[in-house]
Write an enzyme that holds these catalytic residues in place. Structure first.
Site, PDB file in Angstrom:
ATOM      1  N   SER A 119       0.822  -1.219   0.000  1.00 26.77           N
ATOM      2  CA  SER A 119       0.000   0.000   0.000  1.00 26.77           C
ATOM      3  C   SER A 119       0.843   1.249   0.000  1.00 26.77           C
ATOM      4  O   SER A 119       0.324   2.344  -0.233  1.00 26.77           O
ATOM      5  CB  SER A 119      -0.933   0.067   1.205  1.00 26.77           C
ATOM      6  OG  SER A 119      -0.752  -0.950   2.095  1.00 26.77           O
ATOM      7  N   HIS A 140      -1.992  -2.753  -6.787  1.00 31.15           N
ATOM      8  CA  HIS A 140      -2.548  -2.446  -5.464  1.00 31.15           C
ATOM      9  C   HIS A 140      -4.069  -2.591  -5.473  1.00 31.15           C
ATOM     10  O   HIS A 140      -4.775  -1.803  -6.088  1.00 31.15           O
ATOM     11  CB  HIS A 140      -2.129  -1.029  -5.044  1.00 31.15           C
ATOM     12  CG  HIS A 140      -2.551  -0.680  -3.660  1.00 31.15           C
ATOM     13  ND1 HIS A 140      -2.940   0.581  -3.281  1.00 31.15           N
ATOM     14  CD2 HIS A 140      -2.674  -1.444  -2.544  1.00 31.15           C
ATOM     15  CE1 HIS A 140      -3.270   0.567  -1.995  1.00 31.15           C
ATOM     16  NE2 HIS A 140      -3.122  -0.647  -1.531  1.00 31.15           N
ATOM     17  N   ASN A 190      -4.126   6.159  -1.307  1.00 30.56           N
ATOM     18  CA  ASN A 190      -3.653   6.375   0.074  1.00 30.56           C
ATOM     19  C   ASN A 190      -3.043   7.762   0.264  1.00 30.56           C
ATOM     20  O   ASN A 190      -3.032   8.291   1.372  1.00 30.56           O
ATOM     21  CB  ASN A 190      -2.671   5.283   0.496  1.00 30.56           C
ATOM     22  CG  ASN A 190      -3.423   4.013   0.869  1.00 30.56           C
ATOM     23  OD1 ASN A 190      -4.602   4.063   1.204  1.00 30.56           O
ATOM     24  ND2 ASN A 190      -2.743   2.882   0.812  1.00 30.56           N
TER      25      ASN A 190
HETATM   26  N1  CAA Z   1     -15.363  -9.348   1.926  1.00 31.42           N
HETATM   27  C1  CAA Z   1     -15.983  -9.741   0.807  1.00 31.42           C
HETATM   28  N2  CAA Z   1     -17.167  -9.278   0.399  1.00 31.42           N
HETATM   29  C2  CAA Z   1     -17.748  -8.371   1.190  1.00 31.42           C
HETATM   30  C3  CAA Z   1     -17.167  -7.906   2.392  1.00 31.42           C
HETATM   31  C4  CAA Z   1     -15.911  -8.430   2.743  1.00 31.42           C
HETATM   32  N3  CAA Z   1     -15.255  -8.019   3.833  1.00 31.42           N
HETATM   33  N4  CAA Z   1     -17.985  -7.005   2.955  1.00 31.42           N
HETATM   34  C5  CAA Z   1     -19.056  -6.911   2.161  1.00 31.42           C
HETATM   35  N5  CAA Z   1     -18.898  -7.712   1.086  1.00 31.42           N
HETATM   36  C6  CAA Z   1     -19.850  -7.886  -0.021  1.00 31.42           C
HETATM   37  C7  CAA Z   1     -21.089  -8.606   0.460  1.00 31.42           C
HETATM   38  O1  CAA Z   1     -20.972 -10.011   0.337  1.00 31.42           O
HETATM   39  C8  CAA Z   1     -22.160  -8.078  -0.481  1.00 31.42           C
HETATM   40  O2  CAA Z   1     -22.063  -8.761  -1.720  1.00 31.42           O
HETATM   41  P1  CAA Z   1     -23.348  -8.944  -2.674  1.00 31.42           P
HETATM   42  O3  CAA Z   1     -23.766  -7.541  -3.084  1.00 31.42           O
HETATM   43  O4  CAA Z   1     -22.830  -9.748  -3.817  1.00 31.42           O
HETATM   44  O5  CAA Z   1     -24.378  -9.638  -1.862  1.00 31.42           O
HETATM   45  C9  CAA Z   1     -21.706  -6.641  -0.725  1.00 31.42           C
HETATM   46  O6  CAA Z   1     -20.290  -6.608  -0.431  1.00 31.42           O
HETATM   47  C10 CAA Z   1     -22.431  -5.636   0.115  1.00 31.42           C
HETATM   48  O7  CAA Z   1     -22.325  -6.061   1.458  1.00 31.42           O
HETATM   49  P2  CAA Z   1     -23.132  -5.421   2.659  1.00 31.42           P
HETATM   50  O8  CAA Z   1     -24.509  -5.053   2.195  1.00 31.42           O
HETATM   51  O9  CAA Z   1     -22.971  -6.291   3.844  1.00 31.42           O
HETATM   52  O10 CAA Z   1     -22.279  -4.183   2.988  1.00 31.42           O
HETATM   53  P3  CAA Z   1     -22.333  -2.692   2.531  1.00 31.42           P
HETATM   54  O11 CAA Z   1     -23.268  -2.412   1.439  1.00 31.42           O
HETATM   55  O12 CAA Z   1     -22.476  -1.981   3.811  1.00 31.42           O
HETATM   56  O13 CAA Z   1     -20.871  -2.505   1.938  1.00 31.42           O
HETATM   57  C11 CAA Z   1     -18.555  -2.248   2.011  1.00 31.42           C
HETATM   58  C12 CAA Z   1     -19.742  -2.952   2.615  1.00 31.42           C
HETATM   59  C13 CAA Z   1     -18.412  -2.639   0.531  1.00 31.42           C
HETATM   60  C14 CAA Z   1     -17.313  -2.731   2.770  1.00 31.42           C
HETATM   61  C15 CAA Z   1     -18.764  -0.681   2.120  1.00 31.42           C
HETATM   62  O14 CAA Z   1     -19.028  -0.341   3.459  1.00 31.42           O
HETATM   63  C16 CAA Z   1     -17.600   0.116   1.624  1.00 31.42           C
HETATM   64  O15 CAA Z   1     -17.436   0.324   0.431  1.00 31.42           O
HETATM   65  N6  CAA Z   1     -16.746   0.604   2.559  1.00 31.42           N
HETATM   66  C17 CAA Z   1     -15.559   1.368   2.233  1.00 31.42           C
HETATM   67  C18 CAA Z   1     -14.438   0.388   1.956  1.00 31.42           C
HETATM   68  C19 CAA Z   1     -13.176   1.080   1.538  1.00 31.42           C
HETATM   69  O16 CAA Z   1     -13.064   2.313   1.510  1.00 31.42           O
HETATM   70  N7  CAA Z   1     -12.182   0.255   1.209  1.00 31.42           N
HETATM   71  C20 CAA Z   1     -10.869   0.746   0.864  1.00 31.42           C
HETATM   72  C21 CAA Z   1     -10.005   0.736   2.085  1.00 31.42           C
HETATM   73  S1  CAA Z   1      -8.420   1.344   1.727  1.00 31.42           S
HETATM   74  C22 CAA Z   1      -7.563   0.054   1.142  1.00 31.42           C
HETATM   75  O17 CAA Z   1      -7.998  -1.061   1.075  1.00 31.42           O
HETATM   76  C23 CAA Z   1      -6.211   0.367   0.638  1.00 31.42           C
HETATM   77  C24 CAA Z   1      -5.109   0.374   1.593  1.00 31.42           C
HETATM   78  O18 CAA Z   1      -3.993   0.233   1.139  1.00 31.42           O
HETATM   79  C25 CAA Z   1      -5.279   0.615   3.021  1.00 31.42           C
END
Ligand code: CAA
Length: 294
Positions: A119, A140, A190
């Site tokens: 990252s 990434h 990031n």
């Molecule tokens: N793993 C796999 N699939 C997941 C999951 C997980 N941890 N969490 C949710 N999902 C999937 C669910 O299975 C569901 O799939 P379907 O639509 O096929 O049924 C879908 O995502 C929606 O799930 P939920 O309704 O339970 O959840 P939500 O609508 O509240 O969304 C989320 C969950 C996608 C995590 C959303 O809250 C989100 O987009 N959050 C922000 C995440 C983000 O910003 N990520 C980047 C972080 S930074 C990074 O990764 C880089 C780094 O270097 C640090």
């Protein structure tokens, strides 16, 4: 440089997701871990998610079985020998990554592409320890890999145009939105996201709102799916602290410096969702905000 078989080193939070989306896209995937327990845990998560997709009627059982059949989980890195692309998704520790690449240089066939899912660590430092710096790029992914559309494709000062083209083609086959970027700490996402998350913590320290209020404000006021403190817990407070450290070292700007509260929570072992406690306690049915005792 055609990619048919993918190797993934690490089957943790990111590695299991990369393994799953690669197998879903039709690639044969070899995935390794340090021990059987970690490997089984990662494969277990993939099986569970495929099972849920079948239950929801989004996937046929036969297709879920075919995805699992394309995955070869092994503790033997020798199985990477004939992979066309080997990606590392191990701990964000530069020394561990350098050791891995030194070993893989002697194992993986000539011409295969190497990629790091780091990252924030420099891509070129890793590339330079291998026998093929021109064939080394950053790929990434974002957490959860199965869900987040973006793949940053990172060009180091040594990456060849052919290596970049192969990385972009792989991302497109995974149906990801690909964005090319350069080897600067934090890349695009990031670079912008980390100071924002750190500012969320600084805002808490300064009393602009409670944990829940800060999160709610950004969800309801800026349309973010998660507030900054929830997202920090989701990324992992240890990971956020280490990314901030690398970015601060590179840019020497206060906005990248980890606030004291973050440092203290990491020292206490409060890593967020993965450890069961961060800005929220995850032991119950719903997360409950826990004041870090500022
Ligand atoms: N793993 C796999 N699939 C997941 C999951 C997980 N941890 N969490 C949710 N999902 C999937 C669910 O299975 C569901 O799939 P379907 O639509 O096929 O049924 C879908 O995502 C929606 O799930 P939920 O309704 O339970 O959840 P939500 O609508 O509240 O969304 C989320 C969950 C996608 C995590 C959303 O809250 C989100 O987009 N959050 C922000 C995440 C983000 O910003 N990520 C980047 C972080 S930074 C990074 O990764 C880089 C780094 O270097 C640090």
């Amino acid at each position: 440089m055609e990619i048919k078989k993918v190797g993934v080193a690490g089957c943790g939070l990111m590695g299991h997701g990369i393994t799953q989306v690669s197998a879903e896209a039709g690639y044969e995937v070899v995935v390794t871990e340090l021990d059987r327990e970690r490997l089984d845990a990662g494969i277990g998560k993939i099986s569970k998610q495929l099972g849920r997709a079948v239950e929801k009627g989004k996937l046929e059982q036969s297709d879920a079985d075919a995805v699992l059949d394309r995955i070869n989980p092994t503790l033997d890195q020798g199985e990477f020998a004939d992979c066309d692309l080997v990606l590392e998704a191990i701990t964000e520790d530069l020394d561990l990554k350098l050791d891995l690449w030194k070993q893989l240089s002697g194992i993986v066939k000539e011409g295969a592409l190497f990629a790091t899912n780091t990252s924030s660590l420099p891509v070129i430092t890793q590339a330079a320890t291998t026998d093929r710096p021109e064939n080394f790029i950053g790929l990434h992914f974002f957490n959860p890999v199965q869900r987040m559309p973006l793949l940053e494709v990172i060009q180091s000062v040594a990456s060849s145009p052919e290596a970049m083209a192969a990385g972009l083609a792989y991302g497109e086959k995974l149906n990801k939105t690909t964005v090319e970027t350069k080897d600067k700490a934090g890349f695009i996402v990031n670079r912008l996201l980390v100071p924002y998350l750190l500012d969320g913590i600084r805002g808490l320290e300064e009393g602009i709102g409670s944990i829940e209020e800060i999160d709610l404000a950004m969800k309801a006021g800026a349309g973010h799916p998660m507030g900054p403190l929830t997202l920090a817990d989701f990324v992992g407070l240890d990971t956020l602290d280490s990314i901030a450290g690398v970015m601060f070292d590179e840019f020497r700007e206060r906005r990248f410096a980890a606030p004291p509260t973050l440092r203290k929570m990491v020292a206490a072992g409060f890593y967020g969702v993965k450890s069961g406690r961060g800005f929220y306690d995850y032991s119950g049915e719903k997360p409950v905000a826990v004041n870090p005792g500022l």
